[in-house]
Design an enzyme around this catalytic site. Sequence first.
Site, PDB file in Angstrom:
ATOM      1  N   ARG A 253      25.618  43.441 -67.063  1.00  0.00           N
ATOM      2  CA  ARG A 253      25.804  42.022 -67.397  1.00  0.00           C
ATOM      3  C   ARG A 253      25.021  41.651 -68.654  1.00  0.00           C
ATOM      4  O   ARG A 253      25.390  40.739 -69.382  1.00  0.00           O
ATOM      5  CB  ARG A 253      25.458  41.143 -66.193  1.00  0.00           C
ATOM      6  CG  ARG A 253      24.033  41.228 -65.720  1.00  0.00           C
ATOM      7  CD  ARG A 253      23.857  40.702 -64.304  1.00  0.00           C
ATOM      8  NE  ARG A 253      24.244  41.695 -63.297  1.00  0.00           N
ATOM      9  CZ  ARG A 253      24.180  41.495 -61.986  1.00  0.00           C
ATOM     10  NH1 ARG A 253      23.753  40.341 -61.516  1.00  0.00           N
ATOM     11  NH2 ARG A 253      24.554  42.445 -61.148  1.00  0.00           N
TER      12      ARG A 253
ATOM     13  N   ASP B 164      29.684  54.983 -66.017  1.00  0.00           N
ATOM     14  CA  ASP B 164      29.376  53.556 -66.167  1.00  0.00           C
ATOM     15  C   ASP B 164      29.893  52.996 -67.499  1.00  0.00           C
ATOM     16  O   ASP B 164      29.634  51.841 -67.827  1.00  0.00           O
ATOM     17  CB  ASP B 164      27.867  53.349 -66.027  1.00  0.00           C
ATOM     18  CG  ASP B 164      27.513  52.015 -65.377  1.00  0.00           C
ATOM     19  OD1 ASP B 164      28.402  51.400 -64.777  1.00  0.00           O
ATOM     20  OD2 ASP B 164      26.343  51.605 -65.511  1.00  0.00           O
TER      21      ASP B 164
ATOM     22  N   LYS C 107      32.083  47.272 -70.939  1.00  0.00           N
ATOM     23  CA  LYS C 107      30.744  47.809 -70.661  1.00  0.00           C
ATOM     24  C   LYS C 107      30.766  49.305 -70.958  1.00  0.00           C
ATOM     25  O   LYS C 107      31.535  50.055 -70.340  1.00  0.00           O
ATOM     26  CB  LYS C 107      30.386  47.551 -69.188  1.00  0.00           C
ATOM     27  CG  LYS C 107      29.132  48.289 -68.700  1.00  0.00           C
ATOM     28  CD  LYS C 107      28.768  47.944 -67.245  1.00  0.00           C
ATOM     29  CE  LYS C 107      27.609  48.795 -66.724  1.00  0.00           C
ATOM     30  NZ  LYS C 107      27.237  48.499 -65.336  1.00  0.00           N
TER      31      LYS C 107
ATOM     32  N   LYS D 205      17.440  54.117 -59.970  1.00  0.00           N
ATOM     33  CA  LYS D 205      18.370  54.387 -58.877  1.00  0.00           C
ATOM     34  C   LYS D 205      17.857  55.576 -58.064  1.00  0.00           C
ATOM     35  O   LYS D 205      17.164  56.434 -58.603  1.00  0.00           O
ATOM     36  CB  LYS D 205      19.747  54.751 -59.449  1.00  0.00           C
ATOM     37  CG  LYS D 205      20.513  53.567 -60.011  1.00  0.00           C
ATOM     38  CD  LYS D 205      21.894  53.982 -60.455  1.00  0.00           C
ATOM     39  CE  LYS D 205      22.666  52.813 -61.040  1.00  0.00           C
ATOM     40  NZ  LYS D 205      22.960  51.742 -60.073  1.00  0.00           N
TER      41      LYS D 205
ATOM     42  N   ASP E  68      18.312  47.475 -63.408  1.00  0.00           N
ATOM     43  CA  ASP E  68      19.566  48.141 -63.037  1.00  0.00           C
ATOM     44  C   ASP E  68      20.762  47.189 -63.144  1.00  0.00           C
ATOM     45  O   ASP E  68      21.904  47.620 -63.082  1.00  0.00           O
ATOM     46  CB  ASP E  68      19.447  48.701 -61.611  1.00  0.00           C
ATOM     47  CG  ASP E  68      20.528  49.726 -61.300  1.00  0.00           C
ATOM     48  OD1 ASP E  68      21.221  50.163 -62.249  1.00  0.00           O
ATOM     49  OD2 ASP E  68      20.669  50.095 -60.118  1.00  0.00           O
TER      50      ASP E  68
ATOM     51  N   GLU F 200      22.055  45.980 -65.669  1.00  0.00           N
ATOM     52  CA  GLU F 200      22.092  46.056 -67.145  1.00  0.00           C
ATOM     53  C   GLU F 200      23.467  45.771 -67.729  1.00  0.00           C
ATOM     54  O   GLU F 200      23.568  45.355 -68.884  1.00  0.00           O
ATOM     55  CB  GLU F 200      21.611  47.451 -67.596  1.00  0.00           C
ATOM     56  CG  GLU F 200      22.666  48.559 -67.620  1.00  0.00           C
ATOM     57  CD  GLU F 200      23.292  48.859 -66.270  1.00  0.00           C
ATOM     58  OE1 GLU F 200      22.669  48.541 -65.236  1.00  0.00           O
ATOM     59  OE2 GLU F 200      24.414  49.404 -66.235  1.00  0.00           O
TER      60      GLU F 200
ATOM     61  N   ASP G 162      23.658  55.323 -66.569  1.00  0.00           N
ATOM     62  CA  ASP G 162      22.872  54.249 -65.962  1.00  0.00           C
ATOM     63  C   ASP G 162      21.900  54.840 -64.935  1.00  0.00           C
ATOM     64  O   ASP G 162      22.250  55.064 -63.781  1.00  0.00           O
ATOM     65  CB  ASP G 162      23.824  53.240 -65.285  1.00  0.00           C
ATOM     66  CG  ASP G 162      23.059  52.072 -64.651  1.00  0.00           C
ATOM     67  OD1 ASP G 162      21.846  51.942 -64.904  1.00  0.00           O
ATOM     68  OD2 ASP G 162      23.705  51.287 -63.927  1.00  0.00           O
TER      69      ASP G 162
HETATM   70  N1  BES Z   1      26.535  50.575 -62.759  1.00  0.00           N
HETATM   71  C1  BES Z   1      26.048  49.862 -61.655  1.00  0.00           C
HETATM   72  C2  BES Z   1      27.151  49.440 -60.677  1.00  0.00           C
HETATM   73  C3  BES Z   1      27.937  50.544 -60.012  1.00  0.00           C
HETATM   74  C4  BES Z   1      27.667  50.885 -58.698  1.00  0.00           C
HETATM   75  C5  BES Z   1      28.957  51.186 -60.647  1.00  0.00           C
HETATM   76  C6  BES Z   1      28.392  51.857 -58.067  1.00  0.00           C
HETATM   77  C7  BES Z   1      29.691  52.167 -60.015  1.00  0.00           C
HETATM   78  C8  BES Z   1      29.402  52.499 -58.724  1.00  0.00           C
HETATM   79  C9  BES Z   1      25.338  48.587 -62.104  1.00  0.00           C
HETATM   80  O1  BES Z   1      24.727  48.653 -63.341  1.00  0.00           O
HETATM   81  C10 BES Z   1      24.281  48.324 -61.089  1.00  0.00           C
HETATM   82  O2  BES Z   1      23.434  49.145 -60.940  1.00  0.00           O
HETATM   83  N2  BES Z   1      24.345  47.180 -60.424  1.00  0.00           N
HETATM   84  C11 BES Z   1      23.404  46.831 -59.422  1.00  0.00           C
HETATM   85  C12 BES Z   1      23.076  45.363 -59.573  1.00  0.00           C
HETATM   86  C13 BES Z   1      21.942  44.905 -58.718  1.00  0.00           C
HETATM   87  C14 BES Z   1      20.663  45.518 -59.197  1.00  0.00           C
HETATM   88  C15 BES Z   1      21.868  43.406 -58.777  1.00  0.00           C
HETATM   89  C16 BES Z   1      24.022  47.116 -58.054  1.00  0.00           C
HETATM   90  O3  BES Z   1      25.233  46.918 -57.905  1.00  0.00           O
HETATM   91  O4  BES Z   1      23.321  47.572 -57.191  1.00  0.00           O
HETATM   92 ZN    ZN Z   2      25.585  50.007 -64.698  1.00  0.00          ZN
HETATM   93 ZN    ZN Z   3      22.777  49.463 -63.267  1.00  0.00          ZN
END
Ligand code: BES
Ligand code: ZN
Ligand code: ZN
Length: 501
Positions: free
Chosen positions: A354, A291, A268, A280, A350, A352, A273
Site C-alpha cells: 500500500r 509479490d 505493485k 515474515k 510488511d 509495504e 517481500d
Molecule cells: N505481500 C503481502 C500479501 C500477500 C500475502 C501476498 C499472501 C500473497 C500471499 C503483503 O505485503 C503483506 O504482507 N500484507 C500483510 C499486511 C498486514 C501486515 C497488515 C498481510 O496480509 O499479512
Molecule cells: Zn507484499
Molecule cells: Zn508485505
Amino acid sequence: MKLELARTAPLEVGADLLVVFAADQNSNKDKNTKPDLALLTSDDRVKRAASHVLDGGEFKAKPNETLLLHAPAELKVTRLLVVGLGASSKAKIHDLRKAAGTAVRFAKARGWRSLAVLPPEAFDAAESARAIAEGAVVADFDSDTYRTDRKDSTIASLTVLVSGGKQEEAAKSLREGEIVAESQNFARTLINEPSNRMTPTILGQRAAEMASEFGLKCEVHGAEKLRELKMGAFLGVAQGSDEPPALIVMRYEPEDAPAEPVLGLVGKGITFDSGGLSLKPADSMEKMKYDMAGGASMLAAMRAIAQLKPKVRVLCVVCATENMVSGKAQKPGDVQIAMSGKSIEVLNTDAEGRLVLADGLFYARQLGATHLINAATLTGAVAIALGQVNAGVFSNDEPTYQRFVQALEKSGEKFWRLPVDEEYRDQIVSSIADIRNTGLTRYGGATNAAMFLREFVDETPWVHLDIAGMAWLDADKPWIARGPSGISVRSIVEWVRGFGV
Ligand code: BES
Ligand code: ZN
Ligand code: ZN
C-alpha cells in the site's frame, strides 16, 4: 504455438489429436435419471466414432472430464479426444476456454504436438475461436523453467475447424484471443522468476524491451527521480534494500483517441517481500517472489493493448522494489511523507504494498489519469475472505465498477466485490500522522488496505484488484499449470477496451 482457423472437415484432419466437446443434455434435475450425453457437433462420422462409448455410460461429460478414443473408424486422425462441458443448459463460453485448455494439457503430457479442435456448434463461432485460443495458449505454459531435464512439450500447432460463415470474424477473434493469452503468459513468465533473477532493475529492463517491441513509450526511473518526486512512501520501502528501486512508466497514446479519458494502470512490483523488520515467518516466505504479480499484470495488459489498439489513452505506472531488512530499513513506528503530502505512520513494514501504491496512484493522477485501476498481491486477508476461487475487487465509483463487471463477463475471471465504505476509515487513523498503514484491528484487513489506497486516489474513479489469494496456483489444474496464474491480465485488458469503442 501456431494457431489457425480452417474449413477442413473433421474427416480430413491429419493432426495428432482431434478434440470434440460433449455435454449432458438431460435437463431433468432429478439426479437419478441417466445423463443424456451428446457430442456438440452435427458431424455424423465424429458422432458415430464416439457413439458406442458414450452409450456405455462410463463417461459423464463432467466439466473437463476427458475420454480418449483410438483409431476412430471413418476418420483420418488416429486419436479423438472428447472433453466434457458439463450440463448443456449451464455450459458457457468460459467452460469452453477451460475445456480447450484441458485438451492441450492432455496432449502435452503425452507428447502430441498438433491438435485440431471442433468447436461446439451451439456457441457463436467467433466467441468459440477466441475462447479456444485463450484456453490453449494459457494451457501451453509450464513453470518448471529451471529443471535441467525439462523437455519441450509445447504444442506446435492448433487448428480450429470452422465450417459455416463468420470465417473472417472468427479469424479476428482467434487472433485477439492469442494476443491476450500470450500477454497473460508474459506476465506469468515475469512472475515465475525467483527474486535473484527478477530484481527491480531486471523488471525495468524487461518492461523497456517489451515496450520497444510493441511500440510503447517507456521510461524507467531510479531512486534519484523518486527523491525528486518526493515519493516518501515508496522510498521508505526501498531504503532497506541493496537493490535499487525502479519506477516504470509506460504510455499508449494512439493518435485517433480523444484527449480524455486517460486510463491509469498502476501495479505493485515488490520483487521480494521479506516483510522488512516486521519479518515474515520462514515458512513459505519463498512465495514472496510473486509479490510483483500486480505490476507484471499491468505490463502484460499494456503489451496486449499495444497490439489490440483500442482508441483510448492509457498510462501505466509500476512501482518496483524489494522489501528487505538491513541497517537502513525503515522501522515500525517510522513516519513517511507520501508524494501527495500525506503523512503515514508505518506500524508494520510488511504492509509495504500500500505504501508503494500510494505514490504510484498519486503519480498516475499527476500524469493525467482520469480513471485508475490497480492490481496488487496486497493482503493475506483477501485470501482469508474469498479463498482461492475469487480475487477481490474494490471501487469508489459505480459506472467504473460496472465497466469492470462487463470486462469480467468477457474475461471469465472471478472477482468478488468487497467494500471501501467511509465507515471503515476509523481503522486507518493515526495518532501521530494523518494515516497508519495497518488497520487498528485485525478485522477487515483487505478493506483496511483498500481504505489506505483510497486516500491517494481521492475522487478519481478507481478499481482496486487484490489478487493475493489468486496470483499463484499451488497445484496443477486440468487446464492450467501450477505456478503463476496471470489472474487479472485479461480483465484489465477488457476493462481498457471497454473505453475504446
Ligand atoms: N505481500 C503481502 C500479501 C500477500 C500475502 C501476498 C499472501 C500473497 C500471499 C503483503 O505485503 C503483506 O504482507 N500484507 C500483510 C499486511 C498486514 C501486515 C497488515 C498481510 O496480509 O499479512
Ligand atoms: Zn507484499
Ligand atoms: Zn508485505
